[in-house]
Design a protein around this motif. Structure first.
Motif: not given
Length: 385
Positions: A15-18, A21, A334, A337-338, A340, A367, A369
């Motif tokens: 999971s990656i913060p937008k 990214a 999408k 906020r993340l 996946f 932030h 992942p």
């Protein structure tokens, strides 16, 4: 594992913060170890989150390719980075010199490449026009030279109604039309492709019912266009009994072929040939000077401060990397906020990936992942050697 057996692979969910990214995918991409599964394979390409960025990368790569082609045409040497490590050093050097964030540098490159492509395109249009004009002058000179031997020199052109006093080489042509008497004779000359001679001759014969004779003389050298494509051409001279109706029919046939018609001067050939030779010399000089100026611009465009690599190739590698980052991000689902995603990784490289993610967690600007090991029976691991 052995030579013919794939490495053992593990499946992870990420999971990656937008907001981070790009930075995270850029770091993961440098590891050369992750194989992302496309979770959006059912989506239309234009509906994907980063579709517009991928398109902009494609457009920029097309522009760079155009500039590279012109560099090759004008013998501008392009020096690519020795390897990926040198390339990354080149890019880091550019970041420092221009004081730009890595994630924002693409927009600067995009603007720069657009401006350079626009200028080069304008110069190429000028060079192409000059090259075409030079070819026209060379063809005109060749037509007059060949026509002089066919229709017997300047005396014939002085008076259409005079008794024909022609050279021996063209005696048979004219006598077949007029039988040596006094009659008005017309001439039309031009160029066509060599392979079109037979069809051209046949059409003129049918249209004039045999009242015109076509004489051909081949060019000694091919006519080469700006892009280096050669075309072998022939000079044609049509001799016919002058009449407005017949002349119009012949001109229509001439203009229907891929060639050019040229005016035969009424006052003789010598003065016109000398005039054309002078124009050819001037055209070659101007074309050479313009080409040299364009070449200087391309050389300057490819210089990078304190670097041995050519700027266009460094930019190209950079945009390819950008495109790869956005293409991979479009494989993720999408959320609010993340992003996946799922990726496969060789077990031998898991410690290195964990180390990089730990470094991201220590970096206050990113932030990091979150990753979780998964087991999904329906998914088969890819082969990795």
């Amino acid at each position: 594992m052995g030579l013919f057996r794939s490495e053992d692979m593990s499946l992870y969910e990420i999971s990656i913060p937008k907001d981070n990214a790009w930075e995270i995918m850029n770091i993961l991409g440098k590891l050369d170890a992750l194989h992302f599964i496309d979770l959006n394979f059912n989506e239309q390409p234009f509906n994907l989150t980063f579709a517009n960025w991928v398109k902009r990368c494609d457009d920029t790569l097309r522009r760079i390719s155009f500039i590279k082609d012109e560099c090759e045409r004008l013998n501008v040497q392009l020096r690519k980075p020795k390897n990926a490590t040198v390339f990354l050093e080149n890019i880091e050097s550019v970041y420092r010199n221009r004081k730009r964030s890595a994630s924002l540098y693409f927009e600067e490159i995009e603007k720069e490449i657009k401006k350079k492509e626009e200028f080069v395109s304008q110069q190429i249009d000028i060079l192409k026009k000059m090259h075409e004009d030079l070819n026209q002058l060379i063809q005109y000179k060749t037509v007059l030279s060949k026509a002089a031997s066919i229709i017997g020199g300047g005396r014939l052109m002085g008076d259409k109604s005079m008794s024909l006093d022609i050279s021996r080489d063209s005696q048979d042509v004219h006598e077949s039309l007029v039988g040596g008497g006094e009659i008005s004779i017309g001439h039309i000359a031009g160029t066509i492709l060599k392979e079109e001679q037979e069809r051209f001759n046949r059409l003129v014969f049918r249209a004039t019912r045999g009242n015109a004779i076509v004489c051909f003389r081949e060019f000694t050298k091919p006519i080469i266009d700006y892009f280096g494509k050669p075309a072998m051409k022939s000079v044609y001279v049509i001799v016919f009994q002058e009449s407005e109706y017949l002349r119009d029919r012949i001109i229509k046939i001439c203009d229907s072929f891929l060639g050019d018609r040229y005016e035969i001067p009424s006052g003789g050939f010598t003065d016109k040939l000398q005039d054309l030779e002078a124009k050819i010399r001037d055209a070659k000089k101007i074309l050479t000077n313009t080409r040299d100026e364009t070449r200087k611009f391309l050389v300057m465009t490819n210089n990078m401060e304190n670097e041995d690599s050519s700027a266009m190739l460094v930019y190209e590698w950079y945009v390819v990397r950008e495109r790869s980052i956005y293409t991979t991000l479009d494989k993720l689902r999408k959320g609010d906020r993340l992003f996946f995603g799922l990726y496969w990784v060789p077990n031998t490289k898991v410690p290195r990936i964990n180390e990089e993610i730990y470094k991201m967690k220590e970096n206050r600007n990113i932030h990091a992942p979150q990753i979780t090991k998964r087991r999904i029976q329906a998914l088969s691991p890819p082969s990795y050697f």
